[in-house]
Design a protein around this motif. Structure first.
Motif, PDB file in Angstrom:
ATOM      1  N   THR A 131       3.683 -49.189   2.216  1.00  0.00           N
ATOM      2  CA  THR A 131       2.437 -48.590   2.978  1.00  0.00           C
ATOM      3  C   THR A 131       2.396 -46.745   2.077  1.00  0.00           C
ATOM      4  OG1 THR A 131       2.959 -51.104   3.756  1.00  0.00           O
ATOM      5  CG2 THR A 131       1.602 -48.936   4.769  1.00  0.00           C
ATOM      6  N   PHE A 132       2.061 -46.434   2.227  1.00  0.00           N
ATOM      7  CA  PHE A 132       1.041 -45.524   2.193  1.00  0.00           C
ATOM      8  C   PHE A 132       0.159 -44.960   3.080  1.00  0.00           C
ATOM      9  CE2 PHE A 132       3.227 -45.788  -2.306  1.00  0.00           C
ATOM     10  CZ  PHE A 132       3.713 -44.605  -1.451  1.00  0.00           C
ATOM     11  N   ALA A 133      -0.136 -43.802   4.481  1.00  0.00           N
ATOM     12  CA  ALA A 133      -0.320 -44.091   5.622  1.00  0.00           C
ATOM     13  C   ALA A 133      -0.926 -43.070   6.046  1.00  0.00           C
ATOM     14  CB  ALA A 133      -0.023 -44.946   6.932  1.00  0.00           C
ATOM     15  N   ASP A 134      -2.313 -42.851   6.851  1.00  0.00           N
ATOM     16  CA  ASP A 134      -2.278 -41.863   7.898  1.00  0.00           C
ATOM     17  C   ASP A 134      -3.443 -42.445   8.523  1.00  0.00           C
ATOM     18  OD1 ASP A 134      -5.549 -41.121   6.672  1.00  0.00           O
ATOM     19  OD2 ASP A 134      -4.894 -41.091   4.527  1.00  0.00           O
ATOM     20  N   PRO A 135      -4.021 -41.260   9.493  1.00  0.00           N
ATOM     21  CA  PRO A 135      -5.245 -41.266  10.717  1.00  0.00           C
ATOM     22  C   PRO A 135      -6.053 -42.610  10.480  1.00  0.00           C
ATOM     23  CG  PRO A 135      -3.838 -38.745  11.097  1.00  0.00           C
ATOM     24  CD  PRO A 135      -2.994 -39.564   9.471  1.00  0.00           C
ATOM     25  N   PHE A 136      -6.112 -41.842   8.667  1.00  0.00           N
ATOM     26  CA  PHE A 136      -7.228 -42.767   8.516  1.00  0.00           C
ATOM     27  C   PHE A 136      -7.727 -43.358   7.756  1.00  0.00           C
ATOM     28  CE2 PHE A 136      -8.171 -37.855   9.348  1.00  0.00           C
ATOM     29  CZ  PHE A 136      -8.433 -37.909  10.503  1.00  0.00           C
ATOM     30  N   THR A 137      -6.290 -43.962   6.700  1.00  0.00           N
ATOM     31  CA  THR A 137      -6.759 -45.584   5.866  1.00  0.00           C
ATOM     32  C   THR A 137      -5.103 -45.304   6.119  1.00  0.00           C
ATOM     33  OG1 THR A 137      -7.247 -46.147   3.518  1.00  0.00           O
ATOM     34  CG2 THR A 137      -6.267 -43.192   4.384  1.00  0.00           C
ATOM     35  N   SER A 138      -5.137 -47.091   4.834  1.00  0.00           N
ATOM     36  CA  SER A 138      -4.003 -47.085   4.851  1.00  0.00           C
ATOM     37  C   SER A 138      -3.218 -47.938   3.783  1.00  0.00           C
ATOM     38  CB  SER A 138      -3.229 -47.504   6.022  1.00  0.00           C
ATOM     39  OG  SER A 138      -2.113 -48.639   5.489  1.00  0.00           O
ATOM     40  N   PHE A 139      -2.786 -48.097   2.866  1.00  0.00           N
ATOM     41  CA  PHE A 139      -2.777 -49.007   1.250  1.00  0.00           C
ATOM     42  C   PHE A 139      -1.211 -49.471   0.979  1.00  0.00           C
ATOM     43  CE2 PHE A 139      -3.623 -44.256  -0.680  1.00  0.00           C
ATOM     44  CZ  PHE A 139      -2.636 -44.810  -1.116  1.00  0.00           C
ATOM     45  N   ASP A 140      -1.106 -50.306   0.004  1.00  0.00           N
ATOM     46  CA  ASP A 140      -0.249 -50.470  -0.206  1.00  0.00           C
ATOM     47  C   ASP A 140       0.362 -50.267  -1.924  1.00  0.00           C
ATOM     48  OD1 ASP A 140       0.820 -51.120   2.352  1.00  0.00           O
ATOM     49  OD2 ASP A 140       0.035 -53.814   2.094  1.00  0.00           O
ATOM     50  N   GLY A 141       1.542 -50.228  -1.770  1.00  0.00           N
ATOM     51  CA  GLY A 141       1.760 -49.528  -3.112  1.00  0.00           C
ATOM     52  C   GLY A 141       1.696 -49.093  -4.059  1.00  0.00           C
ATOM     53  N   VAL A 142       2.553 -48.126  -5.128  1.00  0.00           N
ATOM     54  CA  VAL A 142       3.202 -46.890  -5.194  1.00  0.00           C
ATOM     55  C   VAL A 142       2.252 -46.460  -6.260  1.00  0.00           C
ATOM     56  CG1 VAL A 142       5.277 -45.342  -6.551  1.00  0.00           C
ATOM     57  CG2 VAL A 142       5.453 -47.859  -5.021  1.00  0.00           C
ATOM     58  N   GLU A 143       2.264 -47.904  -6.931  1.00  0.00           N
ATOM     59  CA  GLU A 143       0.953 -47.112  -8.823  1.00  0.00           C
ATOM     60  C   GLU A 143      -0.316 -47.413  -8.057  1.00  0.00           C
ATOM     61  OE1 GLU A 143       2.254 -46.941 -11.721  1.00  0.00           O
ATOM     62  OE2 GLU A 143       4.443 -47.378 -10.598  1.00  0.00           O
ATOM     63  N   ARG A 144      -0.746 -47.771  -7.228  1.00  0.00           N
ATOM     64  CA  ARG A 144      -1.738 -46.611  -6.287  1.00  0.00           C
ATOM     65  C   ARG A 144      -1.700 -45.727  -5.769  1.00  0.00           C
ATOM     66  NH1 ARG A 144      -5.938 -49.755  -1.674  1.00  0.00           N
ATOM     67  NH2 ARG A 144      -7.411 -48.130  -1.485  1.00  0.00           N
ATOM     68  N   PHE A 145      -0.556 -45.418  -5.211  1.00  0.00           N
ATOM     69  CA  PHE A 145      -0.705 -44.431  -4.852  1.00  0.00           C
ATOM     70  C   PHE A 145      -0.572 -43.141  -5.568  1.00  0.00           C
ATOM     71  CE2 PHE A 145       2.795 -40.306  -3.957  1.00  0.00           C
ATOM     72  CZ  PHE A 145       1.873 -39.631  -3.109  1.00  0.00           C
ATOM     73  N   LYS A 146      -0.034 -43.614  -6.799  1.00  0.00           N
ATOM     74  CA  LYS A 146       0.039 -42.890  -7.815  1.00  0.00           C
ATOM     75  C   LYS A 146      -0.985 -42.065  -8.093  1.00  0.00           C
ATOM     76  CE  LYS A 146       5.254 -43.680  -9.725  1.00  0.00           C
ATOM     77  NZ  LYS A 146       5.385 -43.898 -10.714  1.00  0.00           N
ATOM     78  N   LYS A 147      -2.094 -43.893  -8.620  1.00  0.00           N
ATOM     79  CA  LYS A 147      -3.490 -43.235  -9.034  1.00  0.00           C
ATOM     80  C   LYS A 147      -4.212 -41.932  -8.468  1.00  0.00           C
ATOM     81  CE  LYS A 147      -7.001 -45.667  -9.862  1.00  0.00           C
ATOM     82  NZ  LYS A 147      -7.982 -47.013  -9.548  1.00  0.00           N
ATOM     83  N   ASN A 148      -4.110 -42.366  -6.990  1.00  0.00           N
ATOM     84  CA  ASN A 148      -5.076 -41.303  -6.128  1.00  0.00           C
ATOM     85  C   ASN A 148      -4.785 -40.194  -6.387  1.00  0.00           C
ATOM     86  OD1 ASN A 148      -6.125 -43.414  -5.421  1.00  0.00           O
ATOM     87  ND2 ASN A 148      -5.128 -43.652  -3.614  1.00  0.00           N
ATOM     88  N   VAL A 149      -3.277 -39.736  -6.585  1.00  0.00           N
ATOM     89  CA  VAL A 149      -3.037 -38.307  -6.679  1.00  0.00           C
ATOM     90  C   VAL A 149      -2.864 -37.564  -8.040  1.00  0.00           C
ATOM     91  CG1 VAL A 149      -1.563 -38.243  -4.224  1.00  0.00           C
ATOM     92  CG2 VAL A 149      -0.522 -38.760  -6.978  1.00  0.00           C
ATOM     93  N   SER A 150      -2.559 -38.348  -8.940  1.00  0.00           N
ATOM     94  CA  SER A 150      -2.725 -37.996 -10.160  1.00  0.00           C
ATOM     95  C   SER A 150      -4.503 -37.526 -10.475  1.00  0.00           C
ATOM     96  CB  SER A 150      -1.959 -39.454 -11.178  1.00  0.00           C
ATOM     97  OG  SER A 150      -2.771 -40.383 -11.034  1.00  0.00           O
ATOM     98  N   ASN A 151      -5.159 -38.128  -9.606  1.00  0.00           N
ATOM     99  CA  ASN A 151      -6.567 -38.053 -10.301  1.00  0.00           C
ATOM    100  C   ASN A 151      -6.657 -36.534  -9.796  1.00  0.00           C
ATOM    101  OD1 ASN A 151      -7.024 -40.523 -11.892  1.00  0.00           O
ATOM    102  ND2 ASN A 151      -8.177 -41.437  -9.789  1.00  0.00           N
ATOM    103  N   LEU A 152      -6.349 -36.195  -8.522  1.00  0.00           N
ATOM    104  CA  LEU A 152      -6.961 -35.141  -8.063  1.00  0.00           C
ATOM    105  C   LEU A 152      -5.540 -33.488  -8.412  1.00  0.00           C
ATOM    106  CD1 LEU A 152      -7.913 -35.324  -4.636  1.00  0.00           C
ATOM    107  CD2 LEU A 152      -9.533 -34.634  -6.766  1.00  0.00           C
ATOM    108  N   GLY A 153      -4.450 -34.452  -8.745  1.00  0.00           N
ATOM    109  CA  GLY A 153      -3.738 -33.556  -9.987  1.00  0.00           C
ATOM    110  C   GLY A 153      -4.212 -32.879 -10.757  1.00  0.00           C
TER     111      GLY A 153
END
Length: 317
Positions: A131-153
């Protein structure tokens, strides 16, 4: 006001400080404290209910701004990802047993790759459904996390990460860091942030099951910094323009924008002259008539400005 917030990049900024190597274990962990608010009647005692209402309102106001910045950054990153259409390999790995030291070493390697800005890193220490979380959102999955940050990175150059605090505990790992990068916009602004991450370990496997990012950032400062070029001395028209916008220099804005404005005005004036030649009137309608008037105005002003710049350069030579 320093508000602890998260997620503008990973779940997507502050002065340069000396890089400190990641220690094996840090005994103390300082938390960011918000300075006293400057407001009328600050010395007047407040009841508990009044204080709670005021603090809640301030938190909500800032929270809305942070949430808007986060969602905007994520959606912008997704659009960029669709535009680039860069294939990213998805590695299907079977979790194997890891010792506590192997897990910590793996997390260190991920930090070396600035994983939460680039999406690069094996992230073997994480459960696939972490689970990747912060005060505003939360989601599950390493692959989704990688997709989110790689797009902006993919929009950042010269990414630098300074992990200056590393605190190990029985069930979690807490880190504090500073990160920066140059955004690939025409005026190349600096994106910089400070914050911390809590890695919560599974009691069964020892791997990370929760990844909680906390960002010490003010949205207003982030947006203001994105207007200003990172270069101290402008080397392009875009950098000159945005530096003038950042400093509120109206003269500088016009000097930087006059050439492009002149380029846009010339064809509009040409159409206006052709229309008058054929019909005896200018462009029809209120809107087109207004555009025509502005084009003539910008044509004259831009021509005068460019002529002045030309004579100035000739005189200086």
């Amino acid at each position: 006001m320093h508000q602890v917030a998260t997620g503008m990049l990973g779940t997507g900024m502050l002065g340069t400080r000396r890089t400190v190597p990641i220690p094996a274990q840090v005994s103390s962990h300082k938390r960011a404290r918000a300075p006293p608010s400057a407001r009328c009647g600050a010395n007047k005692p407040r009841t508990q209910s009044e204080g709670n209402i005021s603090d809640k309102d301030e938190s909500q106001d800032l929270g809305i701004g942070l949430k808007a910045v986060w969602y905007g950054a994520e959606q912008f990153g997704n659009i960029v990802g669709l535009r680039n259409k860069r294939p990213r390999a998805t590695v299907q790995r079977t979790p194997t047993e890891m010792t506590r030291q192997q897990i910590l070493d793996s997390i260190r390697r991920d930090y070396d790759e600035t994983y939460f800005f680039t999406g690069v890193g094996e992230m073997e220490a994480y459960e696939p459904d972490c689970t990747f979380a912060d005060p505003f959102t939360s989601f599950d999955g390493v692959e989704r996390f990688k997709k989110n940050v790689s797009n902006l990175g993919g929009l950042l150059d010269d990414i630098k990460l300074d992990v200056y605090d590393w605190k190990e505990a029985e069930g979690q790992l807490e880190t504090k860091w500073r990160v920066s990068g140059i955004v690939q916009l025409p005026w190349r602004p600096l994106l910089a942030a400070a914050g911390g991450t809590t890695h919560v370990f599974s009691q069964d496997t020892g791997r990370v099951v929760k990844h909680i990012e906390m960002w010490d950032v003010e949205p207003g400062k982030v947006l203001k910094r994105l207007i200003r070029p990172a270069a101290r001395t402008p080397t392009s028209r875009w950098e000159t323009l945005m530096l003038s916008v950042h400093e509120g220099d109206l003269k500088g804005i016009w000097l930087a924008a006059s050439a492009p404005v002149l380029t846009v005005s010339v064809p509009v004036v040409g159409v206006s002259l052709l229309t008058k030649l054929l019909t005896g009137h200018g462009l029809p309608g209120t809107f087109l008539g207004g555009v025509e008037g502005l084009a003539w105005l910008f044509l004259v002003a831009g021509t005068i400005t460019q002529a002045q710049q030309l004579f100035k350069n000739i005189g200086g030579a």
